[in-house]
Design an enzyme around this catalytic site. Structure first.
Site, PDB file in Angstrom:
ATOM      1  N   CYS A 154     -17.240  11.130   5.629  1.00  0.00           N
ATOM      2  CA  CYS A 154     -17.912  10.043   6.353  1.00  0.00           C
ATOM      3  C   CYS A 154     -17.033   9.489   7.475  1.00  0.00           C
ATOM      4  O   CYS A 154     -15.872   9.158   7.254  1.00  0.00           O
ATOM      5  CB  CYS A 154     -18.267   8.928   5.367  1.00  0.00           C
ATOM      6  SG  CYS A 154     -18.969   7.470   6.157  1.00  0.00           S
ATOM      7  N   CYS A 204     -14.531   7.960   1.750  1.00  0.00           N
ATOM      8  CA  CYS A 204     -15.239   9.200   1.422  1.00  0.00           C
ATOM      9  C   CYS A 204     -14.877  10.212   2.507  1.00  0.00           C
ATOM     10  O   CYS A 204     -14.927   9.892   3.701  1.00  0.00           O
ATOM     11  CB  CYS A 204     -16.741   8.957   1.373  1.00  0.00           C
ATOM     12  SG  CYS A 204     -17.171   7.618   0.241  1.00  0.00           S
ATOM     13  N   CYS A 207     -15.097   0.297   6.631  1.00  0.00           N
ATOM     14  CA  CYS A 207     -15.335   0.435   5.201  1.00  0.00           C
ATOM     15  C   CYS A 207     -13.980   0.606   4.517  1.00  0.00           C
ATOM     16  O   CYS A 207     -13.099   1.256   5.061  1.00  0.00           O
ATOM     17  CB  CYS A 207     -16.210   1.667   4.940  1.00  0.00           C
ATOM     18  SG  CYS A 207     -16.789   1.787   3.233  1.00  0.00           S
ATOM     19  N   GLU A 245     -22.924  -1.301  14.520  1.00  0.00           N
ATOM     20  CA  GLU A 245     -23.994  -0.416  14.964  1.00  0.00           C
ATOM     21  C   GLU A 245     -25.177  -0.526  14.020  1.00  0.00           C
ATOM     22  O   GLU A 245     -25.008  -0.653  12.808  1.00  0.00           O
ATOM     23  CB  GLU A 245     -23.485   1.029  14.974  1.00  0.00           C
ATOM     24  CG  GLU A 245     -22.499   1.265  16.097  1.00  0.00           C
ATOM     25  CD  GLU A 245     -22.062   2.724  16.216  1.00  0.00           C
ATOM     26  OE1 GLU A 245     -22.070   3.240  17.328  1.00  0.00           O
ATOM     27  OE2 GLU A 245     -21.704   3.320  15.199  1.00  0.00           O
ATOM     28  N   CYS A 271     -26.718   9.892   9.940  1.00  0.00           N
ATOM     29  CA  CYS A 271     -26.020   9.410   8.745  1.00  0.00           C
ATOM     30  C   CYS A 271     -24.551   9.746   8.783  1.00  0.00           C
ATOM     31  O   CYS A 271     -24.177  10.898   8.979  1.00  0.00           O
ATOM     32  CB  CYS A 271     -26.544  10.166   7.521  1.00  0.00           C
ATOM     33  SG  CYS A 271     -27.911   9.426   6.756  1.00  0.00           S
ATOM     34  N   CYS A 325     -31.741   1.032  10.160  1.00  0.00           N
ATOM     35  CA  CYS A 325     -30.567   1.259   9.326  1.00  0.00           C
ATOM     36  C   CYS A 325     -29.527   0.216   9.735  1.00  0.00           C
ATOM     37  O   CYS A 325     -29.047   0.228  10.866  1.00  0.00           O
ATOM     38  CB  CYS A 325     -30.099   2.680   9.616  1.00  0.00           C
ATOM     39  SG  CYS A 325     -28.635   3.154   8.753  1.00  0.00           S
TER      40      CYS A 325
HETATM   41  N1  SAH Z   1     -21.574   2.826   1.867  1.00  0.00           N
HETATM   42  C1  SAH Z   1     -22.904   3.055   1.466  1.00  0.00           C
HETATM   43  C2  SAH Z   1     -23.858   2.886   2.599  1.00  0.00           C
HETATM   44  C3  SAH Z   1     -23.699   3.910   3.724  1.00  0.00           C
HETATM   45  S1  SAH Z   1     -25.076   4.921   3.617  1.00  0.00           S
HETATM   46  C4  SAH Z   1     -23.033   4.399   0.809  1.00  0.00           C
HETATM   47  O1  SAH Z   1     -22.094   5.171   0.882  1.00  0.00           O
HETATM   48  O2  SAH Z   1     -24.063   4.635   0.191  1.00  0.00           O
HETATM   49  C5  SAH Z   1     -24.715   6.261   4.556  1.00  0.00           C
HETATM   50  C6  SAH Z   1     -25.191   7.525   3.851  1.00  0.00           C
HETATM   51  O3  SAH Z   1     -24.817   8.648   4.644  1.00  0.00           O
HETATM   52  C7  SAH Z   1     -24.486   7.709   2.522  1.00  0.00           C
HETATM   53  O4  SAH Z   1     -25.312   8.372   1.600  1.00  0.00           O
HETATM   54  C8  SAH Z   1     -23.344   8.585   2.915  1.00  0.00           C
HETATM   55  O5  SAH Z   1     -22.794   9.225   1.814  1.00  0.00           O
HETATM   56  C9  SAH Z   1     -24.001   9.519   3.882  1.00  0.00           C
HETATM   57  N2  SAH Z   1     -23.058  10.166   4.787  1.00  0.00           N
HETATM   58  C10 SAH Z   1     -21.829   9.754   5.123  1.00  0.00           C
HETATM   59  N3  SAH Z   1     -21.260  10.629   5.976  1.00  0.00           N
HETATM   60  C11 SAH Z   1     -22.160  11.590   6.208  1.00  0.00           C
HETATM   61  C12 SAH Z   1     -22.182  12.749   7.034  1.00  0.00           C
HETATM   62  N4  SAH Z   1     -21.151  13.031   7.812  1.00  0.00           N
HETATM   63  N5  SAH Z   1     -23.287  13.515   7.032  1.00  0.00           N
HETATM   64  C13 SAH Z   1     -24.342  13.184   6.272  1.00  0.00           C
HETATM   65  N6  SAH Z   1     -24.403  12.105   5.478  1.00  0.00           N
HETATM   66  C14 SAH Z   1     -23.321  11.315   5.447  1.00  0.00           C
HETATM   67 FE1  SF4 Z   2     -17.974   3.817   3.107  1.00  0.00          FE
HETATM   68 FE2  SF4 Z   2     -18.952   6.019   4.280  1.00  0.00          FE
HETATM   69 FE3  SF4 Z   2     -18.182   6.114   1.733  1.00  0.00          FE
HETATM   70 FE4  SF4 Z   2     -20.411   4.771   2.391  1.00  0.00          FE
HETATM   71  S1  SF4 Z   2     -20.086   6.976   2.593  1.00  0.00           S
HETATM   72  S2  SF4 Z   2     -18.777   4.089   1.013  1.00  0.00           S
HETATM   73  S3  SF4 Z   2     -19.801   3.962   4.406  1.00  0.00           S
HETATM   74  S4  SF4 Z   2     -16.843   5.710   3.491  1.00  0.00           S
END
Ligand code: SAH
Ligand code: SF4
Length: 387
Positions: free
Chosen positions: A141, A138, A134, A113, A363, A127
């Protein structure tokens, strides 16, 4: 949710069926190699590469016949060996706020995506994803719930930009007032677990004779893969974003398991050492607002202390829910007072506007169903084997 979201499931471009080599997405070196392979005179390869690269990435041509400075016999030869087809767009969704989400099938079972987010000003960011799924988990996410299918190749990262450019009608590169001005590696996956491909893709994306997006307009976001941060900065010249989300090790390790491997002290040192860091090239710290988890005034105080001496800003991201998620977004009042505290300490602390939520493009909401597709394919195969 609004009912006026436009859902367009029709493939814009038919799935490629040929076995010809796909040139679109390739960097200069790979194009040269392909030209040599089909017997182009070695001393002419450089010039031909330059021409073809320019047609593909400056003009966005979809047929060799459009390459008017290449003589017909050579165009026929190119046509026989190569294709300029794009991958299939499985789904294209347009939000009421103008955000566009593309689900692209790179190869069977590999779907990614990308999301185009127009800004109120003249800029807009694409984006892009760097992996399908992944390996990190986290807890807030959605992508983190999908196991890693695989790293994307440089070509597949570049293709995400090509598809958005096609869809927005923004060829040639020299066209004025393009809306797609910035690239953020904030889609699916951890870009710093795929640094080589991210670096190579940027060589094509940032090439002034090609897609022409300046390196200062590229942001790479990481959850904190410490050893890769400096080398990535030196290799790409990109802006750095860190998904911080907590300012103490205990909490950060709970919500971002990578913190156990690379704790805050090491992460902050890598930030201080980031190549080119200055007041005009600040780091962005992303901080997702999770109600009752990391949004209290003492969390803000800890954050301010942690950031001391680093030229940076803090993006506060309201948590975007997804099916099965355990968290709730902080109240707007709480987010505002958190932002006020960080601001008062001298750090810009904008609250990110949630975009594209009606199309599930915000995000952390991205999660392709490549996994499911694979499972269903496996089931089909098992059934065939049974019969
Ligand atoms: N893996 C990388 C790139 C993904 S960026 C990273 O973690 O930085 C995606 C961004 O959205 C990251 O800052 C992540 O922490 C944030 N994110 C993930 N899940 C989210 C959610 N449910 N609501 C808001 N932000 C979120
Ligand atoms: Fe992976 Fe989501 Fe964590 Fe970014 S925020 S490292 S995409 S699990």
């Amino acid at each position: 949710m609004s009912t006026t979201t436009l859902i367009d499931n029709a493939p814009i471009i038919a799935a490629p069926t040929s076995t010809k080599v796909h040139l679109v997405g390739m960097g200069r070196d790979d194009i040269s190699e392909e030209l040599l392979r089909i017997g182009i005179e070695p001393k002419k390869v450089r010039m031909r590469t330059k021409q073809i690269f320019h047609w593909i990435y400056n003009y966005g041509v979809t047929s060799f016949d459009q390459m008017t400075n290449i003589a017909k016999p050579l165009r026929v030869k190119l046509e026989a060996a190569f294709t300029l087809d794009r991958p299939e767009i499985v789904e294209r969704l347009i939000s009421v706020d103008g955000t566009r989400k593309y689900l692209i099938r790179m190869s069977p079972g590999v779907e990614v995506e990308s999301v185009f987010i127009p800004d109120v000003s003249k800029t807009g960011a694409l984006c892009v994803s760097s992996q399908v799924g992944c390996t990190l988990t986290c807890t807030f996410c959605h992508t983190g719930t999908q196991r890693l299918v695989r790293n994307l190749t440089a070509r597949e990262i570049v293709l995400q930009v090509i598809i958005a450019r096609d869809d927005l009608g923004e060829w040639p590169t020299t066209q004025e007032n393009r809306k797609l001005t910035n690239i953020v590696f904030m889609g699916m996956g951890e870009p710093l677990y795929n640094t080589d491909m991210v670096g190579d893709s940027l060589d094509t994306i940032c090439d002034p004779e090609g897609l022409g997006i300046g390196r200062r307009r590229i942001t790479v976001s990481t959850s904190g893969v410490v050893p890769e941060i400096g080398p990535m900065g030196a290799r790409t010249g990109a802006q750095l974003a860190i998904s911080l989300h907590a300012a103490n090790d205990e909490l950060r390790s709970q919500i971002m398991p990578i913190n156990k491997k690379y704790p805050l002290k090491e992460l902050m040192q890598a930030c201080r050492d980031y190549p080119g860091l200055s007041n005009s090239r600040r780091i962005t710290f992303e901080y997702v607002m999770l109600k009752g988890v990391n949004d209290q005034p003492w969390h803000a105080k800890q954050l301010i202390k942690l950031l001391r001496g680093i030229p940076c800003k803090v993006n506060l991201i309201p948590f975007n829910p997804w099916p099965g998620s355990d968290y709730v977004c902080s109240d707007m009042e709480t987010i505002k007072s958190f932002s006020d505290m960080v601001n008062a300490a001298g750090y810009a602390s904008p609250i990110r506007k949630t975009r594209g939520q009606d199309i599930f493009a915000a995000c952390g909401q991205l999660k392709s169903d490549s996994e499911k597709k694979r499972a269903s394919t496996l089931r089909k195969e098992a059934k065939l084997a049974e019969n």
